[in-house]
Structure formats: C-alpha cells, structure tokens
Design a protein around this motif. Structure first.
Motif, PDB file in Angstrom:
ATOM      1  N   TYR A   1       0.177  -0.095 -11.100  1.00 16.76           N
ATOM      2  CA  TYR A   1       1.284   0.842 -11.076  1.00 16.76           C
ATOM      3  C   TYR A   1       2.564   0.074 -11.415  1.00 16.76           C
ATOM      4  CZ  TYR A   1      -1.580   4.270  -8.536  1.00 16.76           C
ATOM      5  OH  TYR A   1      -2.551   5.171  -8.167  1.00 16.76           O
TER       6      TYR A   1
ATOM      7  N   GLN B   1       6.837   0.424 -10.673  1.00 19.63           N
ATOM      8  CA  GLN B   1       7.824   1.117  -9.838  1.00 19.63           C
ATOM      9  C   GLN B   1       9.209   0.848 -10.393  1.00 19.63           C
ATOM     10  OE1 GLN B   1       8.260  -0.200  -5.703  1.00 19.63           O
ATOM     11  NE2 GLN B   1       8.587   1.931  -5.071  1.00 19.63           N
TER      12      GLN B   1
ATOM     13  N   LEU C   1       6.159   5.590  -8.086  1.00 21.29           N
ATOM     14  CA  LEU C   1       5.225   4.698  -8.755  1.00 21.29           C
ATOM     15  C   LEU C   1       4.427   5.484  -9.780  1.00 21.29           C
ATOM     16  CD1 LEU C   1       5.600   3.347  -5.782  1.00 21.29           C
ATOM     17  CD2 LEU C   1       3.562   2.070  -6.450  1.00 21.29           C
TER      18      LEU C   1
ATOM     19  N   PHE D   1       2.718  -3.284  -9.407  1.00 19.27           N
ATOM     20  CA  PHE D   1       1.826  -3.389  -8.259  1.00 19.27           C
ATOM     21  C   PHE D   1       0.381  -3.181  -8.684  1.00 19.27           C
ATOM     22  CE2 PHE D   1       4.732  -3.771  -4.811  1.00 19.27           C
ATOM     23  CZ  PHE D   1       5.871  -3.087  -5.186  1.00 19.27           C
TER      24      PHE D   1
ATOM     25  N   LEU E   1      -5.826   3.094  -0.216  1.00 23.44           N
ATOM     26  CA  LEU E   1      -5.552   2.166  -1.306  1.00 23.44           C
ATOM     27  C   LEU E   1      -4.824   0.949  -0.735  1.00 23.44           C
ATOM     28  CD1 LEU E   1      -6.142   2.480  -4.325  1.00 23.44           C
ATOM     29  CD2 LEU E   1      -3.847   3.375  -4.618  1.00 23.44           C
TER      30      LEU E   1
ATOM     31  N   PHE F   1      -2.569  -2.429  -1.518  1.00 26.20           N
ATOM     32  CA  PHE F   1      -1.652  -2.901  -2.538  1.00 26.20           C
ATOM     33  C   PHE F   1      -1.380  -4.388  -2.416  1.00 26.20           C
ATOM     34  CE2 PHE F   1       0.268   0.613  -4.948  1.00 26.20           C
ATOM     35  CZ  PHE F   1      -0.312   1.682  -4.316  1.00 26.20           C
ATOM     36  N   GLY F   2      -1.149  -5.036  -3.564  1.00 30.38           N
ATOM     37  CA  GLY F   2      -0.593  -6.369  -3.595  1.00 30.38           C
ATOM     38  C   GLY F   2       0.901  -6.333  -3.332  1.00 30.38           C
ATOM     39  N   SER F   3       1.530  -7.501  -3.279  1.00 30.85           N
ATOM     40  CA  SER F   3       2.952  -7.583  -2.932  1.00 30.85           C
ATOM     41  C   SER F   3       3.869  -7.415  -4.134  1.00 30.85           C
ATOM     42  CB  SER F   3       3.257  -8.902  -2.224  1.00 30.85           C
ATOM     43  OG  SER F   3       2.877  -9.978  -3.062  1.00 30.85           O
TER      44      SER F   3
ATOM     45  N   GLN G   1      -1.804  10.766   0.917  1.00 37.15           N
ATOM     46  CA  GLN G   1      -1.604   9.549   1.699  1.00 37.15           C
ATOM     47  C   GLN G   1      -0.124   9.335   1.946  1.00 37.15           C
ATOM     48  OE1 GLN G   1      -3.871   5.857   0.911  1.00 37.15           O
ATOM     49  NE2 GLN G   1      -4.919   6.980  -0.733  1.00 37.15           N
TER      50      GLN G   1
ATOM     51  N   LYS H   1       8.228  -5.945  -0.689  1.00 40.92           N
ATOM     52  CA  LYS H   1       6.815  -6.020  -0.325  1.00 40.92           C
ATOM     53  C   LYS H   1       6.023  -4.920  -1.024  1.00 40.92           C
ATOM     54  CE  LYS H   1       7.431  -9.247   2.865  1.00 40.92           C
ATOM     55  NZ  LYS H   1       7.449  -8.866   4.283  1.00 40.92           N
ATOM     56  N   GLY H   2       4.704  -5.024  -0.877  1.00 42.94           N
ATOM     57  CA  GLY H   2       3.850  -3.965  -1.398  1.00 42.94           C
ATOM     58  C   GLY H   2       3.799  -2.791  -0.443  1.00 42.94           C
ATOM     59  N   LEU H   3       2.938  -1.835  -0.775  1.00 40.44           N
ATOM     60  CA  LEU H   3       2.796  -0.633   0.033  1.00 40.44           C
ATOM     61  C   LEU H   3       1.655  -0.810   1.028  1.00 40.44           C
ATOM     62  CD1 LEU H   3       4.179   0.301  -2.706  1.00 40.44           C
ATOM     63  CD2 LEU H   3       3.191   2.539  -2.210  1.00 40.44           C
TER      64      LEU H   3
ATOM     65  N   PHE I   1       2.917   9.709  -6.928  1.00 41.64           N
ATOM     66  CA  PHE I   1       3.802   9.358  -5.828  1.00 41.64           C
ATOM     67  C   PHE I   1       5.091  10.165  -5.869  1.00 41.64           C
ATOM     68  CE2 PHE I   1       2.172   5.590  -3.660  1.00 41.64           C
ATOM     69  CZ  PHE I   1       1.149   5.199  -4.507  1.00 41.64           C
TER      70      PHE I   1
END
Lengths: 114, 114
Positions: A35, A37, A43, A90, A103, A105-107, B34, B42-44, B104
């Motif tokens: 994704y 953002q 996103l 992301f 889901l 997520f990475g940072s 969600q 940071k990530g989600l 989103f």
C-alpha cells in the motif's frame, strides 16, 4: 518473531532512478500486499500476492512492479521514479488470504523522489 | 467503487472520557471491516475485525459495531487514556470482482489530553 520487515526505512531518489523496496515476513503468510499512504488520502493498494508465483494489480499499480518467488519475500520495484511516487509505502500480510483474517503491517518506507 | 469516510478527522478530549469514532462506507457488499491504529512514523496495528455476519467485536476497552445495511461502523473507546492517542483507520474488504485488498478511510487523529 520479527513479523513484517521493510527496508529501507527512508530513501531519497532522483527522478528516473529505479529501486526496490524490500518486504519480508517470517509468519509463513500466503497473502502479501503493498500500500501507499499519501497526506489527505487513505492507504491505497498497489499490488498483492496470494502465494508464491502469483501476483495481481491493486488500485494504483502503474509505475510499480512486483514478483513473489518465495513465500517470505515480496519486493516492490519502482521502474523509473517520479515525484508523484513520493509517499510512505507499507507492506502487509495475512495467513492465508482468507478474507476474514487480520492484516499485519510493516513499519513503512518513506520515499522521496526529487 | 467503495468509498470509506471517517468522521471526525480529528478529535481532542480529556483523559477518562468515553468516545466514539465513526466510519461509513458506500458499498455494503463487504467481507469484513477492520479498525486499525497508527502511531506516528509506525505501521498499522489491527485492533478489531468484524465479519460481515457479525454486529460487533470487543477487545478490552474497545468495542466496534457494524451495521452493513446502513453502511456504518463505530469504534467506541471507554475510559480514554493518553496512550490511546493515535490515528485510527477503518477499512473494508469488499466482495465481488476487483482487487483483493482493503479500502481505507483517511483516519481520525485522536489526542487524549492528560
């Protein structure tokens, strides 16, 4: 477990350069996705994969390429960077791609294209 | 095309208050909804996932409800704490054709004043 790991955390590119954003997960997840953002926008899905060897386009795929040779890795390639690709990227994964799974997520990777 | 709207865009309340964040969506043909939390840089983190057949989900001080027919979801936070300060995002996973991913909202930026 590390979860979803993205590298690099920050990157500055010049217009026209190419680069690869790395994403790896150690949870044996089948589904992985990318994704972006942007300020003032939600996103947006770029590409996704439901398993090794399988990829598909999301909402905003133009200018990006993906491949999924292993379950663990899902790199995102910028073919010829443009200022419009300045964004936070992301990577996210879930266990089997079943649609009622959370889901992870990475940072994120913050990318600036000059 | 699914559109997800979150109201308000920003909210600042004193510690201890109960509060409600709102999410609306235009296409009721969803697999799930969600709620995520995003901290700066940071990530989600997925907080709650409500399947389309469910009406609500609870986790600790958080309660999320889903009314598919009206295209609405709410996130209720009880006894808010400064550590709850973050951006809260809702996302839907739609059925039918198209990309297999989430749509989103733009998020609600929440500040809890000590």
């Amino acid at each position: 477990n590390a979860g979803v790991t993205q590298t690099p955390k920050f990157q500055v590119l010049k217009t026209g350069q190419s680069m690869t954003l790395q994403c790896a997960q150690d949870m044996n997840h089948e589904y992985m996705s990318w994704y972006r953002q942007d300020p003032g926008m939600g996103l947006r899905l770029i590409h996704y994969s439901v398993g090794a060897g399988i990829t598909d386009q999301g909402e905003v795929p133009n200018g990006y390429n993906v491949s999924r040779s292993t379950t663990e890795d899902f790199p995102l390639r910028l073919l010829s960077a443009a200022p419009s690709q300045t964004s936070v990227y992301f990577c996210a994964s879930s266990y089997s791609g079943q649609r009622n799974e959370k889901l992870f997520f990475g940072s994120g990777t913050q990318l600036s294209v000059l | 095309k699914q559109e997800v709207t979150q109201i308000p865009a920003a909210l600042s309340v004193p510690e201890g208050e109960n509060l409600v964040l709102n999410c609306s969506f235009t296409d009721s043909a969803i697999y799930n909804l969600q709620w995520f939390r995003q901290d700066p840089g940071k990530g989600l983190t997925s907080l709650l996932l409500i399947q389309s057949s469910q009406r609500e989900q609870t986790s600790g001080r958080l309660n999320a409800s889903l009314d598919k027919s009206s295209g609405r979801s709410t996130l209720y936070i009880a006894a808010s704490q400064p550590g709850d300060s973050a951006t809260y995002l809702c996302a839907t996973h739609i059925t039918g054709g198209g990309a297999d991913g989430l749509t989103f909202g733009k998020g609600t930026h929440l500040i809890i004043q000590p």
